[in-house]
Design a protein around this motif. Structure first.
Motif, mmCIF file in Angstrom:
data_model
loop_
_atom_site.group_PDB
_atom_site.id
_atom_site.type_symbol
_atom_site.label_atom_id
_atom_site.label_comp_id
_atom_site.label_asym_id
_atom_site.label_seq_id
_atom_site.Cartn_x
_atom_site.Cartn_y
_atom_site.Cartn_z
ATOM 1 N N ASP A 145 21.492 46.648 16.340
ATOM 2 C CA ASP A 145 21.003 45.800 17.422
ATOM 3 C C ASP A 145 21.067 46.574 18.743
ATOM 4 O OD1 ASP A 145 20.708 43.754 15.610
ATOM 5 O OD2 ASP A 145 22.611 42.804 16.103
ATOM 6 N N ILE A 146 20.171 46.238 19.663
ATOM 7 C CA ILE A 146 20.178 46.833 21.002
ATOM 8 C C ILE A 146 20.413 45.710 22.004
ATOM 9 C CG2 ILE A 146 18.890 48.144 22.725
ATOM 10 C CD1 ILE A 146 17.231 49.333 20.533
ATOM 11 N N ARG A 147 21.366 45.914 22.904
ATOM 12 C CA ARG A 147 21.702 44.890 23.901
ATOM 13 C C ARG A 147 21.111 45.267 25.256
ATOM 14 N NH1 ARG A 147 25.471 40.709 24.396
ATOM 15 N NH2 ARG A 147 26.152 41.128 22.264
ATOM 16 N N TYR A 148 20.473 44.299 25.891
ATOM 17 C CA TYR A 148 19.902 44.479 27.215
ATOM 18 C C TYR A 148 20.537 43.469 28.179
ATOM 19 C CZ TYR A 148 16.043 46.770 24.682
ATOM 20 O OH TYR A 148 15.279 47.573 23.868
ATOM 21 N N ARG A 149 20.642 43.852 29.456
ATOM 22 C CA ARG A 149 21.038 42.900 30.499
ATOM 23 C C ARG A 149 19.775 42.494 31.249
ATOM 24 N NH1 ARG A 149 25.596 42.392 34.914
ATOM 25 N NH2 ARG A 149 24.409 41.465 36.628
ATOM 26 N N GLY A 177 12.657 27.586 33.542
ATOM 27 C CA GLY A 177 12.174 28.402 32.443
ATOM 28 C C GLY A 177 11.167 29.401 32.977
ATOM 29 N N ALA A 178 10.926 30.472 32.234
ATOM 30 C CA ALA A 178 10.025 31.512 32.723
ATOM 31 C C ALA A 178 9.569 32.395 31.586
ATOM 32 C CB ALA A 178 10.722 32.353 33.790
ATOM 33 N N LYS A 179 8.547 33.162 31.848
ATOM 34 C CA LYS A 179 8.103 34.217 30.935
ATOM 35 C C LYS A 179 8.269 35.543 31.656
ATOM 36 C CE LYS A 179 4.849 31.626 28.059
ATOM 37 N NZ LYS A 179 5.671 31.788 26.844
ATOM 38 N N ARG A 180 8.912 36.489 30.970
ATOM 39 C CA ARG A 180 9.151 37.803 31.545
ATOM 40 C C ARG A 180 8.587 38.868 30.621
ATOM 41 N NH1 ARG A 180 13.772 38.059 34.924
ATOM 42 N NH2 ARG A 180 13.536 40.311 34.868
ATOM 43 N N GLN A 181 7.975 39.893 31.205
ATOM 44 C CA GLN A 181 7.521 41.026 30.402
ATOM 45 C C GLN A 181 8.620 42.074 30.404
ATOM 46 O OE1 GLN A 181 4.145 43.693 31.614
ATOM 47 N NE2 GLN A 181 3.219 42.891 29.737
ATOM 48 N N MET A 182 9.026 42.478 29.213
ATOM 49 C CA MET A 182 10.112 43.446 29.077
ATOM 50 C C MET A 182 9.632 44.671 28.324
ATOM 51 S SD MET A 182 13.692 41.568 28.333
ATOM 52 C CE MET A 182 14.377 43.228 28.264
ATOM 53 N N THR A 183 10.121 45.831 28.743
ATOM 54 C CA THR A 183 9.846 47.070 28.029
ATOM 55 C C THR A 183 11.042 47.383 27.141
ATOM 56 O OG1 THR A 183 8.490 47.897 29.847
ATOM 57 C CG2 THR A 183 9.284 49.512 28.244
ATOM 58 N N MET A 184 10.806 47.467 25.830
ATOM 59 C CA MET A 184 11.883 47.677 24.884
ATOM 60 C C MET A 184 12.209 49.167 24.785
ATOM 61 S SD MET A 184 11.845 44.522 24.506
ATOM 62 C CE MET A 184 13.263 44.326 23.430
ATOM 63 N N ALA A 185 13.199 49.483 23.959
ATOM 64 C CA ALA A 185 13.665 50.868 23.830
ATOM 65 C C ALA A 185 12.572 51.797 23.307
ATOM 66 C CB ALA A 185 14.887 50.920 22.912
ATOM 67 N N THR A 202 24.441 32.164 32.807
ATOM 68 C CA THR A 202 24.957 33.522 32.736
ATOM 69 C C THR A 202 25.833 33.700 31.497
ATOM 70 O OG1 THR A 202 24.894 33.901 35.120
ATOM 71 C CG2 THR A 202 26.500 35.179 33.870
ATOM 72 N N GLY A 203 25.597 34.796 30.792
ATOM 73 C CA GLY A 203 26.349 35.082 29.573
ATOM 74 C C GLY A 203 25.648 34.645 28.304
ATOM 75 N N GLN A 204 24.630 33.795 28.436
ATOM 76 C CA GLN A 204 23.897 33.367 27.249
ATOM 77 C C GLN A 204 23.063 34.522 26.724
ATOM 78 O OE1 GLN A 204 22.040 29.587 27.745
ATOM 79 N NE2 GLN A 204 20.692 29.805 25.972
ATOM 80 N N VAL A 205 22.943 34.622 25.408
ATOM 81 C CA VAL A 205 22.239 35.737 24.775
ATOM 82 C C VAL A 205 21.029 35.202 24.010
ATOM 83 C CG1 VAL A 205 22.396 37.605 23.083
ATOM 84 C CG2 VAL A 205 24.334 37.121 24.584
ATOM 85 N N LEU A 206 19.873 35.790 24.294
ATOM 86 C CA LEU A 206 18.662 35.487 23.533
ATOM 87 C C LEU A 206 18.444 36.601 22.518
ATOM 88 C CD1 LEU A 206 16.228 34.360 26.384
ATOM 89 C CD2 LEU A 206 17.815 32.960 25.046
ATOM 90 N N ARG A 207 18.083 36.245 21.305
ATOM 91 C CA ARG A 207 17.886 37.226 20.236
ATOM 92 C C ARG A 207 16.399 37.355 19.920
ATOM 93 N NH1 ARG A 207 21.062 39.365 16.093
ATOM 94 N NH2 ARG A 207 22.813 38.104 16.837
ATOM 95 N N LEU A 208 15.907 38.597 19.974
ATOM 96 C CA LEU A 208 14.532 38.887 19.577
ATOM 97 C C LEU A 208 14.581 39.585 18.216
ATOM 98 C CD1 LEU A 208 13.041 40.226 22.945
ATOM 99 C CD2 LEU A 208 13.155 37.877 22.107
ATOM 100 N N LYS A 209 14.142 38.901 17.188
ATOM 101 C CA LYS A 209 14.241 39.430 15.833
ATOM 102 C C LYS A 209 13.410 40.702 15.678
ATOM 103 C CE LYS A 209 15.881 37.580 12.716
ATOM 104 N NZ LYS A 209 17.219 37.729 12.106
ATOM 105 N N PRO A 254 14.566 46.353 10.634
ATOM 106 C CA PRO A 254 15.076 46.808 11.936
ATOM 107 C C PRO A 254 16.095 45.827 12.491
ATOM 108 C CG PRO A 254 12.856 45.929 12.160
ATOM 109 C CD PRO A 254 13.147 45.979 10.694
ATOM 110 N N GLY A 255 16.895 46.308 13.435
ATOM 111 C CA GLY A 255 17.853 45.431 14.099
ATOM 112 C C GLY A 255 17.162 44.508 15.091
ATOM 113 N N ASP A 256 17.960 43.762 15.831
ATOM 114 C CA ASP A 256 17.434 42.806 16.797
ATOM 115 C C ASP A 256 17.694 43.286 18.219
ATOM 116 O OD1 ASP A 256 16.822 41.240 14.594
ATOM 117 O OD2 ASP A 256 18.714 40.127 14.723
ATOM 118 N N ALA A 257 16.944 42.742 19.166
ATOM 119 C CA ALA A 257 17.213 42.963 20.584
ATOM 120 C C ALA A 257 17.993 41.756 21.102
ATOM 121 C CB ALA A 257 15.913 43.130 21.367
ATOM 122 N N LEU A 258 19.107 42.013 21.764
ATOM 123 C CA LEU A 258 19.951 40.951 22.304
ATOM 124 C C LEU A 258 19.839 40.978 23.831
ATOM 125 C CD1 LEU A 258 23.097 41.492 20.052
ATOM 126 C CD2 LEU A 258 21.127 40.022 19.629
#
Length: 286
Positions: free
Chosen positions: A128-132, A143-151, A166-173, A185-189
């Motif tokens: 898994d890869i963790r992002y802040r 609520g919102a939509k954000r564009q993120m660049t992954m690893a 704050t501290g809540q984790v969203l998981r992207l499978k 593959p692992g997940d993005a946290l």
């Protein structure tokens, strides 16, 4: 120096099949990659122990090694390993071909290490890869939509639900590291950090704020503009309002789909011009 499977497992050449089995179980518990996922040295040692067990657990292969016909990798001695000739090493496999051991020692080992659950060797999930992710207070409410660049430089549109904290984790499978063993593959946290607001505070689904109220409006009543996370709205103030009065704006809190919260505005009477002569004269007459 050429490896010796007996030395690798720490047993003598006269060791019984049960002694070899116990020695391998001990090595596997110490070195298994599931217990040391980022330790390359132990991973290599585990492979060597597995290859040693592959030979010594098979009576025919053990006899061949003892006679010097194959080496510690299972390759015939004195012959080239190319062009469709003799096969290569065992690579840490757990094939039981004609051996004298009963059952699958790999399963037995993992059964002891993982609470009695039997697991088979096979593809493992990638890391898994963790992002802040920093978001505004308004986005946490609406609520919102954000564009993120992954690893891997891939861009994804990520939906942030209303009500996150704050501290809540969203998981992207399946957006983490690829598997090194042909597994999934692992997940993005995504660990969320909500920036505090200077205007609002949150209590569950509800929001609270302080609103300055002109003295004239407090006495006579009227409308004032109030900021909400979704924009400015008009709030009707009754006549005779005073500091500390709390007015509710329905459904202007956290925008949960079924039951949105409310916004509570605490009024604070203020003087628009403390040096207003008419106001000073009025106060003297009182």
């Amino acid at each position: 120096m050429t490896r010796d499977p007996y030395q690798t497992l720490g047993v003598t050449k006269s060791a019984s099949t049960e002694e070899i089995r116990k020695a391998y179980r001990k090595k596997a518990k110490e070195l298994h990659p599931d217990l040391h996922p980022n330790d390359e040295k132990k991973a290599n040692a585990f492979k060597e122990a597995s290859a040693a067990f592959e030979i010594l657990s098979d009576e025919a292969k053990r006899a061949q090694f003892d006679r010097g016909e194959i080496d510690a990798d299972g390759n015939p001695t004195g012959f080239a390993n190319a062009g469709g000739g003799y096969g290569g090493g065992f690579g840490g496999g757990f094939r039981q071909q004609g051996g004298s051991f009963q059952g699958d020692p790999f399963e037995d080992i993992l059964s002891g290490m993982f609470g009695g659950q039997r697991r088979r060797a096979g593809p493992r999930k990638g890391a898994d890869i963790r992002y802040r992710v920093d978001i505004s207070f308004e986005d946490s409410v609406l609520g919102a939509k954000r564009q993120m660049t992954m690893a891997d430089n891939k861009s994804l549109n990520v939906s942030i639900p209303p009500g996150v904290a704050t501290g809540q984790v969203l998981r992207l499978k399946s957006q983490g590291e690829p598997s090194q063993t042909c597994g999934p593959p692992g997940d993005a946290l995504l660990e969320l950090h909500v920036r505090p607001s200077k205007t609002w505070t949150r209590e569950g689904a509800d929001l609270r704020m302080s609103v300055p109220l002109p003295l004239k409006t407090a006495v006579l009543g009227g409308n004032i503009e109030v900021a909400t996370p979704a924009g400015t709205v008009t709030l009707k103030v009754p006549e005779g309002a005073n500091t500390g009065m709390v007015l509710r704006l329905r459904n202007k809190g956290v925008q949960y789909k079924d039951t949105p919260g409310h916004l509570y505005a605490r009024l604070e009477v203020t003087l628009e011009d403390p040096k207003d002569e008419g106001l000073r004269e009025w106060a003297r007459q009182r």
